[in-house]
Design an enzyme around this catalytic site. Structure first.
Site, short mmCIF file in Angstrom:
data_model
loop_
_atom_site.label_atom_id
_atom_site.label_comp_id
_atom_site.label_asym_id
_atom_site.label_seq_id
_atom_site.Cartn_x
_atom_site.Cartn_y
_atom_site.Cartn_z
N ARG A 189 13.16 3.55 -4.51
CA ARG A 189 11.72 3.81 -4.69
C ARG A 189 11.49 4.76 -5.86
O ARG A 189 10.37 4.99 -6.27
CB ARG A 189 11.17 4.41 -3.37
CG ARG A 189 9.71 4.82 -3.42
CD ARG A 189 8.75 3.68 -3.10
NE ARG A 189 7.39 4.01 -3.51
CZ ARG A 189 6.52 4.72 -2.81
NH1 ARG A 189 6.84 5.12 -1.59
NH2 ARG A 189 5.32 5.00 -3.29
N LEU A 215 0.80 -1.23 0.00
CA LEU A 215 0.00 0.00 0.00
C LEU A 215 0.84 1.30 0.00
O LEU A 215 1.64 1.52 0.89
CB LEU A 215 -0.90 -0.02 1.24
CG LEU A 215 -1.89 1.15 1.35
CD1 LEU A 215 -2.91 1.11 0.24
CD2 LEU A 215 -2.57 1.13 2.70
N ASP A 216 0.59 2.16 -0.98
CA ASP A 216 1.23 3.47 -1.05
C ASP A 216 2.75 3.38 -1.10
O ASP A 216 3.44 4.35 -0.78
CB ASP A 216 0.81 4.36 0.12
CG ASP A 216 -0.60 4.89 -0.07
OD1 ASP A 216 -1.10 4.83 -1.20
OD2 ASP A 216 -1.20 5.35 0.91
N ALA A 217 3.29 2.24 -1.47
CA ALA A 217 4.74 2.11 -1.54
C ALA A 217 5.19 1.67 -2.92
O ALA A 217 6.30 1.21 -3.10
CB ALA A 217 5.24 1.13 -0.47
#
Lengths: 295, 295, 295, 295
Positions: B222, A238-240
């Site tokens: 990321r 999630l959200d990564a």
């Protein structure tokens, strides 16, 4: 729309990810040249010229593209099959004359949706918005005013799976990309597996991060001076997922939590629109948990 | 330096934090007027006009300031003693002609130190750098070239307390402000208690945050698009003190970890210099864990 | 709209421009205090504390504002009449509960109009858009979709005066502010005299400037890296009136002239919206050919 | 310095400007592949794929580069001689292991000089600063403190030609690039002809432009909100040469003219350093009066 098709008639794009080794650019540019294609834009990147991963995006023009595509694809398949590639080359050819078909998911906030629709209308986003899907009915007219079908798919804790099945059925065969424009429900791995690297989300971000239920409040209590937003592909973590684009706006002590939220909306709509635009132009390549953005 | 003293001769500043109630501005501006002071800059902020906290910064000019200061301070004490204040008013009067005396703590990286010294030399930072303190000897000439005393105070895991005592002894009575310009040691609560709201630190920040030993590497993995820095007052809660200033610079997939670090250095030096400048001009008021920055 | 009226019930603003002299803040804040007003925001600026011009903006709250306004205005008139002011003080009191009434003038481009209407709808711009006026009919539905009257007032070289008279008649008694949201006609001094410091325009800007018929082309031929926009009050000196706000966006060699125009549109709509917002909140004071913006 | 040489050992760059036609990338990448070179970075741009101008920058690695350079250059000469090129292809091969040799010209302001020297020292600018030349003696120690020769070459209205001859003699055979880091003298066409596209200047810029003797004053009188700087190659057309980089910083009404100048200095040093860095890495190609910046 007709203008878009005309502009991109006979335009193709080659996207390649493969182990880096000498001669890749020569091989692919030679292939295109032999098949009558003129390179109009080329971007490449290598994580490491010695044993790294190589990324390539070529936009080309070829008269009567349709009649030459198969040969170009055969040529790419042959390169990919070379022993030197070790089976590790992924490639695709896209034809931008056919616009991406998109579903926009929303909840109650309209800012991101309005921005996407306005930019599409203005010819800045080359997408065919097939539908707006929402777990609330509030934004129906925001969609239908632009002539776009709106589907209200309520989600409750007990109907989550069923609702997601309904959404997947609506999308099936209809869309290539899902944009979460402040959609406040979590998608399951099942949904994400159906659209890998094709679900884009936008969420607020701060320096440093504030986690938990009230991030704007936490940011205000620490006295943050920047409000940011991050657009990323959604993964099961999630959200990564891999970040496509980020930006910030300055704030100061006079901004109350409501002001921070308002400014957050402005950053979100701008960041999401840029991220979606790059995706639509095949400028984003996902690699592990990062993105290569040939902006 | 002489130019600084000349410019700020007869200039004073009043800083007030108190419960908000009607009449504060009238009371304090009336006091200044009665004592011959002309307000040249006034900023105020209230967290909530009804029951909130009120902050005030006034810069004023008064002929023969020295002869009028005591009366102004008496007047402020009288206002603070009014029952309506409920004992909750904090105030101080500063005279910027006397520059802040500052110690800069560094380790091995010189970018933040060089920026602070250059801006001081250029007349942009009104401070008297009394000393540079470091746990390494590398930056000795960076200080002494500008005629500033350099103290090498090594720190090891077994000598931490002793080293900190030595640093405190060097500072004692000599400095009003400690700037950590990439000082890579953690200060103990004992040190911080001696300089409350008077130790400024700079550190990198990301959207979202990456914690742990290798934040730049985590950010690269990321695919972050922004590298930020945060200047804050140091509190016992490591890197979570009130934020004074933040900023970012854009990066993309081509930036390797070493590039991110380099860009991080540029953001850090700019953000730290701005934060220190505002502190020196008495523009920063700490309130709980936030700051009011009358920039 | 009701929320706006509720939020600003009993809120007033005092705006003052006068020769700087000691005691102004004390006099006006004392006046407000004596009449039961609580200052919630105060900003001041002096071009020079010794003989310069002083600017003041105070936002205050007073129970039953209506019953106290006359006394506050009388008090301000008395201060203005003091000999020390030399007749040079200008002041006004505004009551933001009554939103500004605005006419938006457009031609064919819709980006600035859409942004203003969306922000108004979202509660970010406290204005009552009374009408959209255009020399073309293209944007009729962009206005009427939001329920706003649209007036098509064609302008030709021979009908300019007549057209302007018609526009003035539409505005008369109806609006306080005219926003030129990419209106491609030049207003005459007669029109501007009717709305002094109350006509806001947006136009592109470059570093350096490029004059003449094709500024985007000229900018491209020089290789500019920034595309900007400037919002300003319109004066008889075309595009040289006091600047309210400016901003830029980065471009590079890959941006063709059409791209520069597209990016210019994004900067324009953001800059215009900020400028209009500050005007609506009485944050902009015109002084000679500059602005004081108490943002 | 040794680190630089080591990092770029066996690294070469190919820079090409030519009429666009199909097959260029294939021809040049094929050539490099046949001669054992591995492309590590490739950027290209075409003003128009149909009859426009094509620009290419390739960075490559080749074992024992020295022994292969001649063959690569021969191959490029052969491609350039092809009839399809119509004689219009310009190309060069550079070897970055040999750092650019640079002269920095200054007058009295030190900010741009200090920044360039600090970044060179920090390994961020790959240049060998051979000398600092100035028409004043003020910045002698700023150069000699870093071990760099300083030449004082006074210029008066009657000695301009003689002074320039002296400067040219100092540079002759010693430098590849001249950086004007706030050098307040105008160079003659004779000087510029000796260093075509190799003299970089920095100057302030505004939106809109303010010409004449006092641009900062004029900007203040109009109320500008942005202060900018432009780095460009110097041509005989004063301050109108091809732009390499630009940036801005925000200001407001509180900034006096002296503040605007101070902020201008910060923008100037950052913009100049970026422009010089891109030039040193062969990332800037001049085309007519624009630049292609493969940043």
């Amino acid at each position: 729309m007709a203008a878009h098709a005309e502009r991109y008639r006979d335009v193709g794009r080659v996207l390649v990810t493969c182990p880096d080794r000498p001669g890749i650019v020569a091989a692919i540019s030679g292939l295109l040249f032999r098949h009558g294609a003129n390179i109009t834009e080329l971007q490449q990147y290598s994580t490491d010229p010695f044993g790294g991963t190589f990324f390539l995006r070529i936009e080309f023009h070829r008269e009567e593209l349709v009649s030459g595509l198969a040969a170009i694809e055969d040529g790419l398949a042959t390169i990919a099959a070379e022993p030197a590639m070790g089976g590790g080359m992924r490639w695709r050819v896209t034809t931008p004359a056919a616009r991406h078909r998109v579903a926009i998911f929303v909840s109650k906030a309209d800012h991101a949706l309005q921005e996407l629709l306005w930019r599409t209308h203005a010819g800045e986003l080359a997408m065919d918005v097939r539908m707006v899907v929402s777990n609330h009915d509030d934004l129906r007219s925001a969609a239908t005013d632009w002539g776009i079908p709106f589907h209200h798919v309520p989600v409750t804790s007990t109907t989550r799976d069923e609702a997601e099945s309904r959404a997947l059925a609506l999308l099936d065969g209809e869309v290539d990309l899902v944009v979460l424009a402040r959609y406040m429900q979590i998608l399951t791995p099942r949904f994400l597996a159906a659209y890998p690297d094709r679900v884009i989300n936008i969420h607020h971000s701060f320096l440093p991060a504030f986690v938990g239920a009230d991030p704007y409040g936490a940011a205000a209590r620490r006295g943050v001076k920047l409000i940011g937003a991050t657009a990323h592909y959604v993964t099961a973590d999630l959200d990564a997922g891999p970040i496509i684009e980020q930006d910030i706006e300055r704030v100061d002590h006079r901004h109350q939590v409501a002001d921070l939220r308002r400014i957050g909306r402005h950053v979100e709509r701008a960041v999401l629109a840029r991220a979606v635009g790059w995706h639509l132009e095949d400028r984003v390549i996902v690699h592990s948990n990062t993105t290569i953005v040939f902006a």
